[in-house]
Scaffold this motif. Sequence first.
Motif, PDB file in Angstrom:
ATOM      1  N   ASP A  51       0.801  -1.216   0.000  1.00 17.26           N
ATOM      2  CA  ASP A  51       0.000   0.000   0.000  1.00 17.26           C
ATOM      3  C   ASP A  51       0.835   1.266   0.000  1.00 17.26           C
ATOM      4  O   ASP A  51       0.334   2.348   0.254  1.00 17.26           O
ATOM      5  CB  ASP A  51      -0.949   0.009   1.198  1.00 17.26           C
ATOM      6  CG  ASP A  51      -0.203  -0.065   2.527  1.00 17.26           C
ATOM      7  OD1 ASP A  51       1.025  -0.266   2.507  1.00 17.26           O
ATOM      8  OD2 ASP A  51      -0.853   0.080   3.578  1.00 17.26           O
ATOM      9  N   SER A  52       2.135   1.170  -0.254  1.00 16.64           N
ATOM     10  CA  SER A  52       2.989   2.353  -0.312  1.00 16.64           C
ATOM     11  C   SER A  52       4.224   2.044  -1.142  1.00 16.64           C
ATOM     12  O   SER A  52       4.523   0.889  -1.438  1.00 16.64           O
ATOM     13  CB  SER A  52       3.412   2.793   1.097  1.00 16.64           C
ATOM     14  OG  SER A  52       4.234   1.804   1.707  1.00 16.64           O
ATOM     15  N   GLY A  53       4.938   3.071  -1.535  1.00 16.72           N
ATOM     16  CA  GLY A  53       6.150   2.871  -2.314  1.00 16.72           C
ATOM     17  C   GLY A  53       6.989   4.127  -2.373  1.00 16.72           C
ATOM     18  O   GLY A  53       6.464   5.241  -2.290  1.00 16.72           O
ATOM     19  N   GLU A 111       1.434   6.745  -0.518  1.00 12.37           N
ATOM     20  CA  GLU A 111       0.814   5.822   0.432  1.00 12.37           C
ATOM     21  C   GLU A 111      -0.662   5.736   0.093  1.00 12.37           C
ATOM     22  O   GLU A 111      -1.330   6.769  -0.066  1.00 12.37           O
ATOM     23  CB  GLU A 111       0.988   6.288   1.871  1.00 12.37           C
ATOM     24  CG  GLU A 111       0.348   5.334   2.870  1.00 12.37           C
ATOM     25  CD  GLU A 111       0.381   5.852   4.300  1.00 12.37           C
ATOM     26  OE1 GLU A 111       0.108   5.056   5.218  1.00 12.37           O
ATOM     27  OE2 GLU A 111       0.657   7.047   4.493  1.00 12.37           O
ATOM     28  N   ASP A 112      -1.176   4.520  -0.023  1.00 11.72           N
ATOM     29  CA  ASP A 112      -2.598   4.302  -0.291  1.00 11.72           C
ATOM     30  C   ASP A 112      -3.379   4.491   1.004  1.00 11.72           C
ATOM     31  O   ASP A 112      -3.193   3.755   1.972  1.00 11.72           O
ATOM     32  CB  ASP A 112      -2.793   2.889  -0.837  1.00 11.72           C
ATOM     33  CG  ASP A 112      -4.200   2.667  -1.379  1.00 11.72           C
ATOM     34  OD1 ASP A 112      -5.077   3.515  -1.108  1.00 11.72           O
ATOM     35  OD2 ASP A 112      -4.413   1.666  -2.062  1.00 11.72           O
ATOM     36  N   LEU A 161      -7.835   7.175  -2.441  1.00 14.83           N
ATOM     37  CA  LEU A 161      -7.044   8.341  -2.046  1.00 14.83           C
ATOM     38  C   LEU A 161      -5.608   7.937  -1.742  1.00 14.83           C
ATOM     39  O   LEU A 161      -5.368   6.926  -1.081  1.00 14.83           O
ATOM     40  CB  LEU A 161      -7.663   8.997  -0.821  1.00 14.83           C
ATOM     41  CG  LEU A 161      -7.070  10.337  -0.361  1.00 14.83           C
ATOM     42  CD1 LEU A 161      -7.303  11.407  -1.422  1.00 14.83           C
ATOM     43  CD2 LEU A 161      -7.675  10.756   0.974  1.00 14.83           C
ATOM     44  N   GLN A 162      -4.653   8.729  -2.228  1.00 12.87           N
ATOM     45  CA  GLN A 162      -3.243   8.489  -1.968  1.00 12.87           C
ATOM     46  C   GLN A 162      -2.574   9.753  -1.434  1.00 12.87           C
ATOM     47  O   GLN A 162      -2.890  10.864  -1.867  1.00 12.87           O
ATOM     48  CB  GLN A 162      -2.511   8.065  -3.239  1.00 12.87           C
ATOM     49  CG  GLN A 162      -2.850   6.679  -3.744  1.00 12.87           C
ATOM     50  CD  GLN A 162      -2.017   6.313  -4.961  1.00 12.87           C
ATOM     51  OE1 GLN A 162      -1.567   7.174  -5.700  1.00 12.87           O
ATOM     52  NE2 GLN A 162      -1.800   5.012  -5.165  1.00 12.87           N
ATOM     53  N   LEU A 221      -2.060  15.174  -2.044  1.00 11.58           N
ATOM     54  CA  LEU A 221      -3.049  14.110  -2.096  1.00 11.58           C
ATOM     55  C   LEU A 221      -3.495  13.901  -3.535  1.00 11.58           C
ATOM     56  O   LEU A 221      -3.572  14.863  -4.320  1.00 11.58           O
ATOM     57  CB  LEU A 221      -4.267  14.452  -1.236  1.00 11.58           C
ATOM     58  CG  LEU A 221      -4.061  14.531   0.272  1.00 11.58           C
ATOM     59  CD1 LEU A 221      -5.311  15.093   0.940  1.00 11.58           C
ATOM     60  CD2 LEU A 221      -3.713  13.156   0.854  1.00 11.58           C
ATOM     61  N   ARG A 222      -3.802  12.638  -3.881  1.00 15.39           N
ATOM     62  CA  ARG A 222      -4.260  12.304  -5.221  1.00 15.39           C
ATOM     63  C   ARG A 222      -5.483  11.401  -5.111  1.00 15.39           C
ATOM     64  O   ARG A 222      -5.491  10.432  -4.347  1.00 15.39           O
ATOM     65  CB  ARG A 222      -3.149  11.596  -5.996  1.00 15.39           C
ATOM     66  CG  ARG A 222      -3.533  11.193  -7.420  1.00 15.39           C
ATOM     67  CD  ARG A 222      -2.284  10.776  -8.184  1.00 15.39           C
ATOM     68  NE  ARG A 222      -1.567   9.689  -7.515  1.00 15.39           N
ATOM     69  CZ  ARG A 222      -0.252   9.500  -7.591  1.00 15.39           C
ATOM     70  NH1 ARG A 222       0.507  10.345  -8.274  1.00 15.39           N
ATOM     71  NH2 ARG A 222       0.324   8.478  -6.960  1.00 15.39           N
ATOM     72  N   GLY A 223      -6.542  11.765  -5.866  1.00 11.68           N
ATOM     73  CA  GLY A 223      -7.769  10.974  -5.830  1.00 11.68           C
ATOM     74  C   GLY A 223      -8.518  11.093  -7.134  1.00 11.68           C
ATOM     75  O   GLY A 223      -8.013  11.652  -8.123  1.00 11.68           O
ATOM     76  N   ALA A 224      -9.743  10.609  -7.139  1.00 14.28           N
ATOM     77  CA  ALA A 224     -10.562  10.664  -8.344  1.00 14.28           C
ATOM     78  C   ALA A 224     -10.869  12.096  -8.757  1.00 14.28           C
ATOM     79  O   ALA A 224     -11.164  12.367  -9.920  1.00 14.28           O
ATOM     80  CB  ALA A 224     -11.862   9.892  -8.111  1.00 14.28           C
ATOM     81  N   TRP A 225     -10.792  13.027  -7.834  1.00 16.66           N
ATOM     82  CA  TRP A 225     -11.069  14.444  -8.080  1.00 16.66           C
ATOM     83  C   TRP A 225      -9.853  15.192  -8.637  1.00 16.66           C
ATOM     84  O   TRP A 225      -9.949  16.368  -8.973  1.00 16.66           O
ATOM     85  CB  TRP A 225     -11.522  15.113  -6.782  1.00 16.66           C
ATOM     86  CG  TRP A 225     -10.726  14.644  -5.595  1.00 16.66           C
ATOM     87  CD1 TRP A 225     -11.055  13.647  -4.725  1.00 16.66           C
ATOM     88  CD2 TRP A 225      -9.445  15.118  -5.174  1.00 16.66           C
ATOM     89  NE1 TRP A 225     -10.061  13.474  -3.785  1.00 16.66           N
ATOM     90  CE2 TRP A 225      -9.062  14.371  -4.037  1.00 16.66           C
ATOM     91  CE3 TRP A 225      -8.574  16.104  -5.633  1.00 16.66           C
ATOM     92  CZ2 TRP A 225      -7.862  14.574  -3.366  1.00 16.66           C
ATOM     93  CZ3 TRP A 225      -7.370  16.317  -4.971  1.00 16.66           C
ATOM     94  CH2 TRP A 225      -7.030  15.560  -3.852  1.00 16.66           C
TER      95      TRP A 225
END
Length: 328
Positions: free
Chosen positions: A27-29, A64-65, A70-71, A104-108
């Motif tokens: 869930d992370s990298g 990180e997930d 949302l990441q 942050l990164r998401g569908a939006w």
Amino acid sequence: MHPIPVRQFLACACVIAVAASAPARADSGVTIGGLVDLGVFRGFDGVTQVGTVQRSNLAISGYEDLGGGLQAIFRLSTRMELDTGASEGTGYKPLWHDESTVGLRGAWGTVRIGHAMTAMWANDWKFDPWANFNRIASPAWYLWHPLTPSDPYVNNGTDEYGRLDNGIFYDSPTVGGWTVRLSGSPEHRHEPGATGLPYSAVLEYGQGKVAAMAAFERNSRGDKDTFVAGKYTFGAAAVMAASDDSRTFDGSSRARAVTLDATYRLGAATLKAGWGRQRLDADLNHFASLGADYALSRRTTLYVSAGRKTGAQANAHTSFGAGMAHVF
């Protein structure tokens, strides 16, 4: 140039060591990558030298997930001069000059805060065969945005072309080929001449053979830039054109530029040609260039580049050279 301060070098080394040794999780990298580039060339000043043609950088990025699509994301990137090993701009640029953001990164979409390229500068490279990145051959490097530094009050008083301190950066999801990109800072500058908040807005389209971009940017001093570009790809060839209008805050100076470029893929080789004209107040300047890249692999490229400046400020100078770039 002065050497990189020991404490900065050690801090960078520690961060890289910790990132590289961190255990991998589903869930992370964390990724370490970048570009190293060096060439032998005759500059526009007539001096033959070994040096940077395209900028080298070292980047650490990660995610990180957080669940629900949302990441959390971050990126740290520094640039260096490969011929000497020195940090680019030692003495007036920060260690993580290229980028230092978290977000942050998401569908939006994606939102980042920190120090990074503005919306316009981060995307105009798509309409130049040399990605606004080659000091010998790129028309964009010499003709676009000359009067509109993205941040005129950083780098110890030296104008910054490309990046913004204390910024907020947003990229929307792509819908039907359309993407909106925004950047700005909520901080008011207190230096003499600062007149407002800086901002940059981009509307970008890319689908199939067609790509286009329209941008407007204003810095904290009030200098403004309007940029429009397009690209059409057909088979192994691509043609692109751009128009840039750069103005000082008080209207005392204005630069208008037009560039026309083309690329053609021939097996592992990519042939490039560029032309541009700039009217800077009463002066008329021209730039023409040719180049070729040869991909030894997916990551390693050999290239040759040649450029010629003519006009009131350039006095007909020519630069040419060859180099090697490796992406890791």
